[in-house]
Write a protein that holds these residues in place. Sequence first.
Motif, mmCIF file in Angstrom:
data_model
loop_
_atom_site.group_PDB
_atom_site.id
_atom_site.type_symbol
_atom_site.label_atom_id
_atom_site.label_comp_id
_atom_site.label_asym_id
_atom_site.label_seq_id
_atom_site.Cartn_x
_atom_site.Cartn_y
_atom_site.Cartn_z
ATOM 1 N N THR A 170 16.524 84.894 43.802
ATOM 2 C CA THR A 170 16.298 83.481 43.516
ATOM 3 C C THR A 170 15.257 82.850 44.432
ATOM 4 O O THR A 170 14.753 81.763 44.145
ATOM 5 C CB THR A 170 17.595 82.673 43.665
ATOM 6 N N GLY A 171 14.965 83.508 45.566
ATOM 7 C CA GLY A 171 14.104 82.911 46.570
ATOM 8 C C GLY A 171 14.838 81.959 47.497
ATOM 9 O O GLY A 171 14.252 81.429 48.448
ATOM 10 N N VAL A 172 16.130 81.759 47.247
ATOM 11 C CA VAL A 172 16.958 80.883 48.073
ATOM 12 C C VAL A 172 17.468 81.667 49.277
ATOM 13 O O VAL A 172 17.812 82.848 49.168
ATOM 14 C CB VAL A 172 18.132 80.321 47.253
ATOM 15 N N LEU A 173 17.537 81.006 50.425
ATOM 16 C CA LEU A 173 18.129 81.580 51.625
ATOM 17 C C LEU A 173 19.310 80.732 52.046
ATOM 18 O O LEU A 173 19.258 79.497 51.974
ATOM 19 C CB LEU A 173 17.111 81.650 52.763
ATOM 20 N N THR A 174 20.369 81.378 52.492
ATOM 21 C CA THR A 174 21.537 80.644 52.972
ATOM 22 C C THR A 174 21.989 81.216 54.310
ATOM 23 O O THR A 174 21.438 82.219 54.798
ATOM 24 C CB THR A 174 22.678 80.680 51.944
ATOM 25 N N SER B 234 26.146 93.990 58.429
ATOM 26 C CA SER B 234 25.500 95.250 58.065
ATOM 27 C C SER B 234 24.391 94.990 57.054
ATOM 28 O O SER B 234 24.609 94.311 56.045
ATOM 29 C CB SER B 234 26.524 96.222 57.460
ATOM 30 N N ALA B 235 23.210 95.545 57.304
ATOM 31 C CA ALA B 235 22.076 95.344 56.404
ATOM 32 C C ALA B 235 22.326 95.943 55.026
ATOM 33 O O ALA B 235 21.681 95.548 54.049
ATOM 34 C CB ALA B 235 20.816 95.941 57.016
ATOM 35 N N SER B 236 23.256 96.877 54.932
ATOM 36 C CA SER B 236 23.514 97.529 53.642
ATOM 37 C C SER B 236 24.709 96.935 52.904
ATOM 38 O O SER B 236 25.098 97.429 51.843
ATOM 39 C CB SER B 236 23.760 99.025 53.862
ATOM 40 N N ALA B 237 25.296 95.869 53.455
ATOM 41 C CA ALA B 237 26.476 95.259 52.834
ATOM 42 C C ALA B 237 26.145 93.857 52.340
ATOM 43 O O ALA B 237 25.274 93.172 52.878
ATOM 44 C CB ALA B 237 27.636 95.209 53.823
ATOM 45 N N SER B 238 26.865 93.417 51.288
ATOM 46 C CA SER B 238 26.627 92.099 50.695
ATOM 47 C C SER B 238 27.943 91.399 50.412
ATOM 48 O O SER B 238 29.013 92.019 50.367
ATOM 49 C CB SER B 238 25.842 92.236 49.381
ATOM 50 N N SER C 169 22.752 90.418 53.824
ATOM 51 C CA SER C 169 22.962 90.128 55.247
ATOM 52 C C SER C 169 21.856 89.237 55.802
ATOM 53 O O SER C 169 22.055 88.537 56.792
ATOM 54 C CB SER C 169 23.039 91.429 56.043
ATOM 55 N N SER C 170 20.691 89.249 55.159
ATOM 56 C CA SER C 170 19.575 88.398 55.572
ATOM 57 C C SER C 170 19.744 86.948 55.147
ATOM 58 O O SER C 170 18.982 86.080 55.578
ATOM 59 C CB SER C 170 18.276 88.930 54.964
#
Length: 305
Positions: free
Chosen positions: A227-231, A175-179, A202-203
Motif C-alpha cells: 500500500t505504501g503505508v508505514l505504521t 523478526s524480519a521474516s515474520a509478519s 517487521s519494517s
Amino acid sequence: TANHGIQPPAFTSVSTTALVGTADPNSIVEVYRASRAVGAFGLPTVFIGSASAGPDGIWAMAVSLPNSDRITALQTDVSGDTSQLASNVLVGAPPPPQPDLIASDDFERTVSPGWGAATQGGAWALIGAETDFSVSGGLGRMNIAANVTREARLPINRADVNLAGQVSFDRLSASASASLFAYIVARANDNTCYRTTIRVASSGAVYIKMTKSLNNVQSDVRPEINTGVLTTGGGALRFRFRIVANHLQFRAWNATGPEPTTWNSEADDSSVPAAGSVGLRAYISGNTPNGPVQVSFDNYEVRVP
C-alpha cells in the motif's frame, strides 16, 4: 466546496449538556439549531458550535441546550469538501437509528474474558479461546501468540456490505521474516467466507490482499500489494471492505490521515455468493519471537453499500 459523496456526520448521544457523534477522521463538524421536524433535514437557523473529529472519527461538544430543541450538523473534511446536513435529532432523546447502519461497535465497555455484545448487531461469536479476547479502554482486543488465530463474528446474515473500522498492533515483529495479520471477514458461513488481509511486516510496511476461504482452504482473490503505508507498534490503521454482488473493493490507510478516494485493490469473484456473518480476525507468524501481540479493533461499522 460542494460535497463529493461525503456522508453527513452522525449523532450517537444528544443531551442538554453534551453532543457526541461520528464523522470522517480529522474533519470539522458544525452543529446548528434546526427548524424542520425530527427526521427531516435542516433548515439550519442558529449556529451552535463546532468540534474536530479525532483520527478515530469521534467528535464531542459541550453545549447548553433545552430539551426538545431540534439540531442538525454537517462536516467539512480535510480537503475542504462539505457534506449535506444530517437528519434532524431531538435534544434529550436517543438519536434515531441510522437507516444504512446494520451493525456497529465502539467497544466502549469493559468485558473480560470475551467481547460481549456489540453496540448494534448482537453478541460477538468467538472462535478460539475466550480468554484471548477482552474489551477495555475503548478497544476490542485479541491477545495473539505465535502461530495462533483468533476471530470474532457478528451474525448479521448479509451478502452486500460496506465494512469499516480500525486496527492496531501493540508491537511489530522483531523478526524480519515474520509478519502480523488482521483480516476483515464477510459472507462467513462455517469455514467459507471472504477475508481481506492486512499484513504488517517487521519494517512497518503495510500490505493488503483479497482472499477467500472455501471449506477452510484459503486462496487469493487478488495478489498481495504494497500500500505504501508505514505504521508503528501502536499505530492505528483504518480499513474499508465493500462487497456488492460479485465486486470486491478494499483499502487501508493510516488513521491519522483522511480516507483515500480510490481503492487499493478491486476484483470480481463469485466463489462466495451466500449471505453470512461478518467478522474480525488476527494471526501472527509462527516465527514471531516477541509475542504475544495484542491486536486491537475499534469503530467497527457494517453498512448497506
